[in-house]
Motif scaffolding. Structure first.
Motif, short mmCIF file in Angstrom:
data_model
loop_
_atom_site.label_atom_id
_atom_site.label_comp_id
_atom_site.label_asym_id
_atom_site.label_seq_id
_atom_site.Cartn_x
_atom_site.Cartn_y
_atom_site.Cartn_z
N GLY A 49 -15.70 -28.48 10.86
CA GLY A 49 -16.09 -28.09 12.21
C GLY A 49 -14.92 -27.51 13.00
O GLY A 49 -15.11 -26.70 13.90
N PRO A 106 -21.78 -21.56 4.15
CA PRO A 106 -21.45 -22.11 2.84
C PRO A 106 -22.16 -21.44 1.68
O PRO A 106 -21.83 -21.70 0.53
N SER A 158 -21.17 -31.70 9.74
CA SER A 158 -20.46 -31.96 8.49
C SER A 158 -20.19 -33.44 8.30
O SER A 158 -19.98 -33.90 7.19
N ARG A 208 -26.90 -37.35 4.79
CA ARG A 208 -25.82 -37.90 3.99
C ARG A 208 -25.59 -39.36 4.32
O ARG A 208 -26.01 -39.87 5.35
N TRP A 263 -25.78 -31.21 1.42
CA TRP A 263 -25.15 -30.11 2.17
C TRP A 263 -26.00 -28.85 2.03
O TRP A 263 -26.39 -28.50 0.91
N VAL A 264 -26.29 -28.17 3.13
CA VAL A 264 -27.18 -27.00 3.07
C VAL A 264 -26.47 -25.76 3.66
O VAL A 264 -25.50 -25.90 4.41
N GLN A 316 -26.39 -23.86 6.31
CA GLN A 316 -27.02 -23.95 7.64
C GLN A 316 -27.30 -22.60 8.29
O GLN A 316 -28.39 -22.35 8.80
N HIS A 336 -27.35 -32.38 15.94
CA HIS A 336 -26.43 -33.33 16.58
C HIS A 336 -25.64 -32.65 17.72
O HIS A 336 -24.85 -33.29 18.38
N ASN A 364 -20.42 -25.71 16.85
CA ASN A 364 -20.70 -24.61 15.92
C ASN A 364 -22.20 -24.51 15.68
O ASN A 364 -22.76 -23.41 15.66
N SER A 365 -22.84 -25.66 15.51
CA SER A 365 -24.29 -25.66 15.27
C SER A 365 -25.01 -25.07 16.48
O SER A 365 -25.96 -24.29 16.32
N GLU A 395 -24.54 -21.31 16.51
CA GLU A 395 -25.31 -20.68 15.42
C GLU A 395 -26.79 -20.63 15.80
O GLU A 395 -27.46 -19.62 15.61
N TYR A 409 -21.79 -38.16 17.78
CA TYR A 409 -20.40 -38.57 17.98
C TYR A 409 -19.60 -37.49 18.72
O TYR A 409 -20.17 -36.47 19.13
N1 UDP Z 1 -22.79 -27.07 8.03
C1 UDP Z 1 -23.44 -26.49 6.98
N2 UDP Z 1 -24.21 -27.29 6.18
C2 UDP Z 1 -24.37 -28.62 6.39
C3 UDP Z 1 -23.69 -29.20 7.48
C4 UDP Z 1 -22.92 -28.40 8.29
O1 UDP Z 1 -23.34 -25.28 6.75
O2 UDP Z 1 -25.09 -29.27 5.62
C5 UDP Z 1 -21.92 -26.21 8.88
C6 UDP Z 1 -22.62 -25.74 10.15
O3 UDP Z 1 -23.28 -24.51 9.94
C7 UDP Z 1 -21.48 -25.63 11.14
C8 UDP Z 1 -20.48 -26.67 10.68
O4 UDP Z 1 -20.81 -26.98 9.32
O5 UDP Z 1 -20.87 -24.35 11.04
C9 UDP Z 1 -20.58 -27.94 11.49
O6 UDP Z 1 -19.92 -27.76 12.70
P1 UDP Z 1 -20.42 -28.45 14.03
O7 UDP Z 1 -19.44 -28.10 15.11
O8 UDP Z 1 -21.81 -28.13 14.30
O9 UDP Z 1 -20.39 -29.99 13.72
P2 UDP Z 1 -19.24 -30.97 13.14
O10 UDP Z 1 -19.38 -30.93 11.67
O11 UDP Z 1 -17.92 -30.47 13.63
O12 UDP Z 1 -19.66 -32.28 13.70
#
Ligand code: UDP
Length: 490
Positions: free
Chosen positions: A16, A267, A299, A327, A364-365, A367, A382, A386-387, A390, A404
């Protein structure tokens, strides 16, 4: 011809933080061919996804050099109490190595400077790497904060010292939850950057629960942001006008909202489970537009087995098509969440089979690919920043379920301030709360079927987010100002 080098260092704990840093470096070096970037990597072997990501980026980013810093002795367990504490100390221990790399870039050998006369324009540190400000100062290199969370949260961090005094006098510790609560149960908080008063229950757990060193590190880093030459934030004015204005009151270094910087390839480009990811997209291809709800908690987000059961029951009752990324909670402080081996063991009898008829439960997907798919009509998130960016980019409505970090505040902002999300539970705390199946089902239905205001706002924000970074958009111009400053200072 590349003339200016920008150097980045980011918190090694999770993707993240790293992903937006790398994307920003790409964005900057693509925008202006005079710039190249070096990203300083603190390698952590327990983070295989981070390593896979970097490997893939290194191959596809010709103007970015990923420089792996030499390993250091890890902090000893008596020096930290939280994973944040561990990683902050680990970053600090890399100071001499960072100094060495920048010194070398500042003083090229005669041969190097003949073939390449690149000059160091700046060091960018992220929200938990402020110890590197000292290195920049020592070497006379401009230093900027790259903040990958919202401007509202940056303003909140800058307000922490004032809030600290207020919490000390007006709050008391609830012995049951071990969280700070106001002595006056009706009290609300006025925080610059937010137009509405905040219920104290949406403050980050680290601020409300001063049990370990997490709060100390929050306060420590926040106190250093004003020592930088500028605050670069992954947001855009149209999304956070009030918060951006509150940062531009002359009290703080110049602010540059340059977002949304999102990793649209995600990813799908680098994750080892290509086949699994393809099967998700193939399944989506067979669904009708806007019919699928996507559930993902970032993540690091993991939920208790009891909570997973409630979600599974709620999904089954709602009978809405879904993709659900889950997870397992980490076992130790520094562990990452793992993948569940068998869902049959944790979900009630027969439920896994029933759910298989309506959706997909995954680890893990990819996203951003999922959010960009026309079959997806809602995102239970959550609210990691980043989410959020997106989801806004693709115009997908959000149901806020924070876990969190600053996510409760992000959720408040989305639900109450900008009305771009429906609420599952704003003040949810991992481990101590439970959203029951019925409550979740109601939230799902609001997300997928109701709330026209949210629907309209999201649609408009999708357009605004794209305009912000296109030529002459607000973030485009802001990045232009930053580039001018970087080039002038060199
Ligand atoms: N992400 C993803 N697949 C998953 C989980 C997360 O591609 O299964 C990517 C999501 O697209 C985002 C980043 O991981 O770019 C997560 O960042 P975010 O700030 O939303 O949350 P953090 O992981 O920092 O809590």
């Amino acid at each position: 011809m590349r003339q200016f080098e920008v150097i980045f260092i980011s918190f090694p704990g999770n993707l993240g933080n790293l992903v937006p840093t790398v994307q920003f470096a790409r964005h900057l070096t693509n925008r202006d061919p005079r710039f190249s970037a070096t990203i300083l990597m603190i390698d952590i072997c327990e983070r295989p996804l981070v390593n896979a990501y970097i490997h893939s980026c290194a191959a596809s980013s010709p103007h970015i050099n990923f420089h792996h810093l030499p390993p250091v002795d890890p902090p000893s367990p008596d020096q930290y109490q939280s994973s944040l504490g561990y990683f902050c100390l680990l970053v600090e221990k890399h100071r001499p190595h960072v100094k060495q790399v920048i010194t070398k870039l500042l003083n090229p050998t005669e041969l190097e400077s003949e073939s390449n006369s690149v000059r160091v324009a700046a060091l960018f540190v992220d929200m938990f790497c402020t110890s590197m400000i000292d290195v920049a100062r020592e070497l006379g290199v401009p230093c900027y904060l790259f903040f990958a969370s919202p401007a509202s949260f940056l303003r909140f961090m800058l307000h922490l010292p004032t809030l600290e005094a207020q919490l000390a006098t007006d709050y008391t510790l609830d012995p049951k939850t071990e969280l700070l609560v106001p002595k006056d149960p009706a009290a609300v908080l006025t925080i610059p950057g937010f137009t509405n008063a905040l219920p104290p229950s949406v403050l980050p757990t680290r601020v409300l629960k001063k049990k370990n060193d997490g709060y100390f590190w929050f306060l420590h880093h926040a106190g250093r942001y004003t020592e930088t030459d500028g605050l670069v934030v992954n947001t855009f004015r149209e999304l956070e006008q009030h918060a951006v204005d509150s940062l531009c009151n002359g009290e703080f270094p110049p602010v540059y909202p340059i977002g949304p910087i999102v990793d649209l390839a995600g990813p799908a480009q680098w994750h080892p489970d290509r086949a699994g990811h393809e099967s998700i997209i193939n399944w989506l291809d067979g669904q009708t537009p806007s019919s699928v709800v996507f559930l993902c908690f970032g993540s690091l987000g993991s939920l208790s087995v009891d909570q997973l059961r409630e979600i599974a029951t709620g999904l089954n009752r709602a009978q809405i098509r879904f993709i659900w990324s889950i997870r397992e909670p980490p076992k130790e402080t520094l562990d990452l969440p793992g993948e569940y081996k068998s869902l049959q063991e944790i979900l009630p009898d027969g439920l896994v089979d029933e759910l298989e008829g309506i959706g997909k439960i995954c680890g893990w997907v990819p996203q951003s690919k999922i959010l960009g798919h026309e079959a997806v009509g809602g995102f239970v998130s959550h609210c990691g920043w980043n989410s959020v960016l997106e989801s806004l980019w693709f115009g997908v409505r959000i149901a806020a379920w924070p876990l969190y970090a600053e996510q409760q505040m992000n959720a408040f902002q989305l639900v109450k301030e900008s009305k771009m999300a429906v609420e599952i539970r704003l003040e949810y705390r991992e481990g101590s709360d439970l959203v029951l199946a019925e409550e979740f089902e109601r939230g799902l239905k609001r997300l997928m079927k109701g709330d026209d205001e949210v629907r309209k706002n999201i649609k408009q924000t999708r357009e605004k987010s794209r305009m912000a970074i296109s030529e002459n958009g607000s973030s485009y111009r802001s990045l232009g100002l930053l580039i001018d400053k970087l080039a002038v200072n060199t």
